[in-house]
Design a protein around this motif. Structure first.
Motif, PDB file in Angstrom:
ATOM      1  N   PHE A  77       0.848  -1.192   0.000  1.00 49.79           N
ATOM      2  CA  PHE A  77       0.000   0.000   0.000  1.00 49.79           C
ATOM      3  C   PHE A  77       0.879   1.236   0.000  1.00 49.79           C
ATOM      4  CE2 PHE A  77       0.832  -1.052   4.377  1.00 49.79           C
ATOM      5  CZ  PHE A  77       1.117   0.174   4.946  1.00 49.79           C
ATOM      6  N   GLY A  78       0.279   2.303  -0.373  1.00 46.17           N
ATOM      7  CA  GLY A  78       1.017   3.559  -0.400  1.00 46.17           C
ATOM      8  C   GLY A  78       0.068   4.734  -0.351  1.00 46.17           C
ATOM      9  N   ILE A  79       0.611   5.866  -0.135  1.00 48.55           N
ATOM     10  CA  ILE A  79      -0.175   7.101  -0.133  1.00 48.55           C
ATOM     11  C   ILE A  79       0.385   8.015  -1.207  1.00 48.55           C
ATOM     12  CG2 ILE A  79      -0.703   9.207   1.155  1.00 48.55           C
ATOM     13  CD1 ILE A  79      -2.363   6.957   2.119  1.00 48.55           C
ATOM     14  N   TYR A 110      -4.491   9.803  -2.035  1.00 49.02           N
ATOM     15  CA  TYR A 110      -5.051   8.541  -2.518  1.00 49.02           C
ATOM     16  C   TYR A 110      -4.313   7.377  -1.878  1.00 49.02           C
ATOM     17  CZ  TYR A 110      -7.564  10.944  -6.259  1.00 49.02           C
ATOM     18  OH  TYR A 110      -8.418  11.742  -6.962  1.00 49.02           O
ATOM     19  N   LEU A 111      -5.092   6.397  -1.471  1.00 54.03           N
ATOM     20  CA  LEU A 111      -4.500   5.128  -1.039  1.00 54.03           C
ATOM     21  C   LEU A 111      -4.241   4.295  -2.291  1.00 54.03           C
ATOM     22  CD1 LEU A 111      -3.816   3.049   1.217  1.00 54.03           C
ATOM     23  CD2 LEU A 111      -6.181   2.279   1.038  1.00 54.03           C
ATOM     24  N   VAL A 155      -8.794   9.091  -0.168  1.00 59.41           N
ATOM     25  CA  VAL A 155      -9.034   8.966   1.266  1.00 59.41           C
ATOM     26  C   VAL A 155      -9.108  10.327   1.962  1.00 59.41           C
ATOM     27  CG1 VAL A 155      -8.061   6.667   1.523  1.00 59.41           C
ATOM     28  CG2 VAL A 155      -6.539   8.634   1.648  1.00 59.41           C
ATOM     29  N   LYS A 156      -8.552  11.328   1.340  1.00 60.91           N
ATOM     30  CA  LYS A 156      -8.607  12.638   1.982  1.00 60.91           C
ATOM     31  C   LYS A 156      -8.492  13.729   0.920  1.00 60.91           C
ATOM     32  CE  LYS A 156      -6.387  15.490   5.495  1.00 60.91           C
ATOM     33  NZ  LYS A 156      -5.153  15.746   6.235  1.00 60.91           N
ATOM     34  N   ILE A 187     -12.724  12.251  -8.902  1.00 56.24           N
ATOM     35  CA  ILE A 187     -13.499  11.041  -8.645  1.00 56.24           C
ATOM     36  C   ILE A 187     -12.859  10.276  -7.487  1.00 56.24           C
ATOM     37  CG2 ILE A 187     -14.395  10.833 -10.983  1.00 56.24           C
ATOM     38  CD1 ILE A 187     -12.301   8.733 -11.535  1.00 56.24           C
ATOM     39  N   LYS A 188     -13.647   9.416  -6.888  1.00 57.67           N
ATOM     40  CA  LYS A 188     -13.212   8.763  -5.645  1.00 57.67           C
ATOM     41  C   LYS A 188     -12.263   7.587  -5.894  1.00 57.67           C
ATOM     42  CE  LYS A 188     -16.055  11.392  -3.325  1.00 57.67           C
ATOM     43  NZ  LYS A 188     -15.503  12.582  -2.680  1.00 57.67           N
ATOM     44  N   THR A 189     -12.486   6.885  -6.973  1.00 55.25           N
ATOM     45  CA  THR A 189     -11.703   5.668  -7.213  1.00 55.25           C
ATOM     46  C   THR A 189     -11.342   5.572  -8.689  1.00 55.25           C
ATOM     47  OG1 THR A 189     -12.933   4.536  -5.483  1.00 55.25           O
ATOM     48  CG2 THR A 189     -11.692   3.158  -6.985  1.00 55.25           C
ATOM     49  N   TYR A 190     -10.126   5.228  -8.946  1.00 50.51           N
ATOM     50  CA  TYR A 190      -9.752   4.974 -10.336  1.00 50.51           C
ATOM     51  C   TYR A 190      -8.616   3.958 -10.406  1.00 50.51           C
ATOM     52  CZ  TYR A 190      -5.900   8.281  -9.594  1.00 50.51           C
ATOM     53  OH  TYR A 190      -4.788   8.918  -9.119  1.00 50.51           O
TER      54      TYR A 190
END
Lengths: 177, 494
Positions: free
Chosen positions: B311-313, B378-379, B408-409, B435-438
């Motif tokens: 995982f990463g930010i 983004y996560l 995420v924020k 957008i929230k997810t891509y």
């Protein structure tokens, strides 16, 4: 900075000159874009694409007319291409089929500001708005419009007539509210 | 009716003559970014002024420093015994071939050992040796028969140019399988692997032994000694690989003054990496954006392949434009108020007006632009597959796969407007939301450098392509950004 010097510096990718040229003409050109667009977002896109074309093709400017006129034509062509790509409009009525609605004796157009008028033009359907802008404001003939939009002269005329009627209705509606 | 139309057209045309409107600021930024994007000078300038450039420079600097430190400290140990540490050439063994079969070592049997030397041609000793042996490539070939050692100095062509035989008094300096087995328990486990698993044979020599049996090498700058021990009956087919010997701390311990340059570090199946990736995001028709990504990934190696996830930010900054519509109380005009009137009796009775100028104020509706810099976090969850090849301390790889990005924020500050005495009517956001997810497709090609058994460095240029727009606005959905970056990080092997 003189126009010739400005163009030469822009061709040399001088960023200050590019910014100066942009600032010199953007307000007028954005006004043109707003008329051709149906909303501000589209005007942004047309204006942006138009100026990119201006800077990329500045070398082809032949100094035969004014630079402003050349930039304006570039903007109009960009707007035309934008709508051609979107293919959201259709020209299908012949002039003979149109029953022209009666026009008012005295036009209330002069009571509107340019901004108000532009907002009403933006409400016209895409095809109407395109032909109306090209003919009434930009001064293109129906033949030229037909060539640019790949439609017949008669279709251009019919779109213009319908645009006029639609615009009158919008003006009336605005005055009544 | 036609005349009406013409009049109306004329009025409309006149109204739009000279009509101007204020464009939003992002148009120029996007135009500038696009037209300047093709200029190589612009790219270079932007690169070095960007976080990406700074990141690459920092990573390169750290990598060079660490490698230099590693090389320097290694050379320093050699320098205690060997003055000149310039290494020019690795002399290859004659007839070296892949291992096809191995025979378990038998102490009673006669075996042959090849000794590979790295010589320093710049040294005086190297020069004198070159005089003795005019061939470019020099090898020392030794045959060991129990305690008897036969030394052959040969050219690359295998023609012997000097041969001598010596008796080794110290039998213990030639270890046998039994000795190695003992060493396994007390010193280093790889000795066991060499004997029992790979069936490869190892004979170890310390420096003094080598100098005793081969006096001529005392004058050479020896950086590495690799010993190949071959049972005589399989002389042409069995060679212990250089890597096997080099990986063995056994050899290093028995010859402490000699620093093995090819101790490439242990390669394990599992590693964790901590990465930093500065990226530049290219969005068609919009200004470029920058992002910084911090990742923690686990990597599992099997054969030449790898699977990586974690995982990463990712933190992205994006400019947002607003139009602020406000009312402001300001001067809209002025007028002269006549205070008094005086008739001039001398000059034909002309009147003189005494006036006072009065300004007229009213509430005026205006619009101004405001920009904010929004931050989005983004996560990132990657699933990466790759292929790698090792080359001494280095390994190079290519890998790719999908990456899921989840917002995420988001930090979107209020637009700032400069005027204080205004009444804000409404604020229109001009820029689209995120957008929230891509999903992204990721491709990376890179290099790792193994500092030690546990730690390694990684440098990896990356490219990502978005499978959808990152913006909510409908007509921009067809525009998909791509990004280029460079990933740097530390790998920790387990």
């Amino acid at each position: 900075m003189e126009q010739q010097e400005l163009i030469e510096k822009c061709l040399k990718k001088n960023s200050k000159a590019q910014n100066l040229l942009y600032k010199r003409y953007v307000s007028k050109m954005y006004g043109v874009c707003l008329r051709f667009a149906k909303d501000k977002m589209e005007a942004d896109d047309i204006c942006q694409d138009g100026f990119i074309k201006v800077f990329n093709n500045l070398g082809s400017f032949r100094h035969e007319g004014s630079l402003e006129g050349w930039i304006r034509r570039t903007m109009v062509n960009t707007a035309i291409n934008y709508y051609k790509k979107s293919a959201k409009y259709a020209f299908h009525l012949d002039i003979n089929e149109i029953e022209i609605a009666g026009t008012t004796q005295e036009s209330p157009v002069d009571r509107l500001s340019a901004m108000e008028l532009m907002e009403l033009i933006q409400q016209l359907p895409d095809g109407y708005r395109m032909v109306f802008n090209l003919n009434v404001i930009e001064g293109y003939t129906h033949k030229e419009i037909g060539d640019k939009l790949n439609i017949s002269e008669n279709t251009s005329k019919s779109q213009l007539s319908r645009a006029r009627v639609a615009l009158q209705k919008l003006i009336k509606k605005k005055h009544n509210t | 009716m036609i005349n009406d139309d013409k009049n109306s057209d004329k009025i409309i045309k006149e109204k739009f003559e000279g009509f101007q409107a204020n464009p939003p600021g992002h148009i120029w930024r996007n135009v500038k970014g696009t037209i300047a994007g093709g200029s190589s000078l612009f790219i270079i300038k932007e690169f070095f002024s960007s976080q990406l450039g700074a990141g690459i420079s920092a990573a390169t600097g750290i990598a060079i420093a660490l490698i230099a430190y590693n090389v320097y400290t290694g050379d320093e140990e050699i320098a205690t015994d060997i003055p000149d540490k310039n290494i020019e050439k690795v002399v290859e063994l004659p007839g070296e071939s892949d291992i096809t079969s191995q025979t378990e070592i038998n102490n009673d049997k006669t075996s042959t050992a090849f000794v590979e030397l790295i010589e320093d041609k710049k040294s005086d000793a190297g020069a004198s040796l070159s005089q003795e042996s005019p061939g470019d490539d020099i090898s020392a070939l030794r045959s060991v028969k129990g305690a008897e050692v036969e030394i052959e100095i040969t050219e690359r062509s295998n023609d012997p140019i000097n041969t001598e035989t010596k008796i080794i008094d110290d039998q213990a300096s030639i270890p046998n399988k039994e000795n190695l087995a003992k060493l396994k328990a007390t010193q280093y486990y790889e000795a066991d692997e060499i004997i029992s698993e790979d069936q490869k044979q190892l004979t170890k020599y310390n420096e003094s032994f080598l100098k005793e049996v081969a006096p001529e090498i005392q004058n050479l700058s020896i950086e590495k000694i690799v010993v190949y021990n071959i049972p005589l009956q399989n002389q042409n087919t069995t060679i212990v690989t250089e890597k096997s010997i080099s990986d063995s701390a056994l050899f290093a311990e028995l010859a402490p003054p000699i620093q093995l340059k090819d101790d490439y570090g242990k390669r394990s199946n599992l590693a964790f990496g901590v990465f930093y990736t500065p990226e530049r995001i290219y969005y068609p028709g919009r200004e470029d954006q920058r992002s910084n990504t911090f990742d923690v990934n686990g990597i599992y190696y099997f054969s030449d392949f790898l699977v990586q996830s974690g995982f990463g930010i990712s933190i992205v900054e994006d400019m947002c434009d607003y139009n602020v519509n406000y009312n402001k109380y300001e001067i809209v005009g002025s007028y002269y108020e006549v205070d008094s009137l005086v008739f001039d009796s001398i000059n034909n009775g002309n009147p003189t007006y005494i006036t006072t100028l009065h300004n007229v104020y009213d509430s005026v509706n205006r619009t101004c632009e405001s920009n904010t810099i929004n931050k989005y976090s983004y996560l990132r969850i990657p699933l990466i597959f790759g292929y790698r090849k090792e080359f001494k301390r280095f390994s190079y790889f290519i890998k790719g796969g999908p990456v899921l990005n989840i917002l995420v924020k988001s930090t979107e500050p209020e637009p700032y407007y400069f005027a204080s005495d205004i009444s804000v009517q409404h604020i229109d956001r001009q820029s689209p939301g995120r957008i929230k997810t891509y999903w992204q497709l990721y491709l990376g090609v890179g290099l790792t450098y193994q500092l030690s058994n546990r730690f390694g460095l990684l440098v990896e240029p990356t490219a990502s392509y978005n499978l959808s727009s990152i913006y909510e606005r409908n007509y921009m959905t067809s525009k998909r950004p791509y990004s280029l970056g460079i990933r740097t990080g530390i790998l920790i092997s387990f």
